[in-house]
Design an enzyme around this catalytic site. Structure first.
Site, PDB file in Angstrom:
ATOM      1  CB  SER A   1      -3.289   2.720   2.579  1.00 53.55           C
ATOM      2  OG  SER A   1      -3.724   2.204   1.341  1.00 53.55           O
TER       3      SER A   1
ATOM      4  CE  LYS B   1      -3.558  -0.538  -0.464  1.00 50.60           C
ATOM      5  NZ  LYS B   1      -4.203  -0.866  -1.777  1.00 50.60           N
TER       6      LYS B   1
ATOM      7  CG  HIS C   1       4.204  -6.148  -1.309  1.00 44.84           C
ATOM      8  ND1 HIS C   1       4.364  -4.880  -1.830  1.00 44.84           N
ATOM      9  CD2 HIS C   1       2.926  -6.520  -1.620  1.00 44.84           C
ATOM     10  CE1 HIS C   1       3.230  -4.504  -2.429  1.00 44.84           C
ATOM     11  NE2 HIS C   1       2.356  -5.473  -2.308  1.00 44.84           N
TER      12      HIS C   1
END
Length: 297
Positions: free
Chosen positions: A140, A49, A110
């Site tokens: 987020s 995010k 990620h």
């Protein structure tokens, strides 16, 4: 129906190689870390995010000379393999996608720096790391984990914020994640890009990314890419906004995948006390580095 029941199961979070990961990623982490990229592959890394999809769409458009028709032939998740992704979302695992795609490939991850397959550095692959200020990121990520019904249950906002501040959550502590790539950026030729800089002047940052990729596109093409990747246009693009994900997986009644795209939305979620505590912890965790994050523009 049985397929929906399968994907509706929320994953558990476990420790693997010193990092908290969803159990499906953790169970395959050795194979993920052993992946061997082609020297022509491009890695896009980020903490979740932080503007990942935005960066992926920009890069894909840059590599296709701003041709929106080509980039809208398939959803973003089919154009860009997610390195550590399993089949839990009902999609093809990232490693399987990579086996079927010819280089050069854009690859998303990620994973924190220490878990990136060593082949990316040995083959001198170009790497872009996109990051976002911690306060907007935690808001987020919390909203995303609420609406993503296959994600580990985030629990309450207060509990989630405390874990984020003090212990870290999925993919490890945010502080370690951003510092890991920052400290290696010069040695590994990593382009470090801030979400806030993209919001402030997208044309400038798209041009910077273009140059890093050794491309030379006209001003008209750059301006077209900037227009195509504004937040409003991204949110309206069905090939980039993840509306193609079934509602049994992404419950958009809770939140949309692309919510506001603002800098400073954290002010609508943090109490004054939470903000003060966060700032105190942040100062301690980040005192050894000077990464120029901005929490407002």
């Amino acid at each position: 129906m049985s397929e929906n029941k399968k994907v509706l199961h929320r994953a558990t979070a476990v420790m693997a190689k010193g990092i908290v990961l969803s159990v499906d990623i953790a169970s395959n982490i050795d194979a993920i870390c052993a992946f061997r990229p082609d020297p022509s592959d491009l890695l896009i890394a980020s903490y979740p995010k932080s503007g990942t999809s935005w960066m992926l769409e920009i890069v894909d458009l840059l590599l296709h000379n701003g041709d929106a028709k080509i980039c809208r032939q398939a959803p973003l998740s089919m154009r860009v393999p997610f390195l550590e992704m399993s089949d839990r979302l009902g999609s093809q695992p990232g490693l399987d996608m990579l086996k079927e795609m010819d280089p050069p490939r854009i690859i998303k991850t990620h994973l924190p720096f220490q878990l990136i397959p060593s082949g990316f550095w040995e083959n001198k692959c170009k790497t872009i790391y996109v990051t976002r200020n911690a306060k907007d990121t935690v808001v987020s990520f919390y909203q995303f984990q609420q609406m993503n019904l296959t994600s580990a249950d985030p629990g309450s906002w207060e509990g989630y914020l405390q874990r984020f501040m003090h212990e870290g959550w999925l993919y490890g502590p945010w502080y370690d994640h951003v510092k890991g790539y920052w400290e290696e950026r010069k040695k590994r030729n990593i382009l470090y890009v801030f979400y806030e800089d993209m919001k402030e002047n997208l044309c400038r940052e798209v041009t910077r990314i273009m140059r890093y990729l050794d491309l030379s596109l006209s001003d008209d093409v750059i301006n077209r890419i900037v227009d195509l990747t504004t937040f409003d246009n991204m949110k309206d693009n069905p090939m980039a906004n993840y509306t193609f994900v079934p509602k049994e997986i992404f419950d958009t009644s809770i939140a949309s995948y692309m919510r506001k795209g603002e800098v400073g939305d954290w002010k609508n979620h943090f109490t004054p006390q939470q903000s003060a505590e966060f700032d105190k912890v942040y100062e301690t965790k980040m005192k050894e580095v000077n990464i120029p994050f901005r929490t407002e523009l």
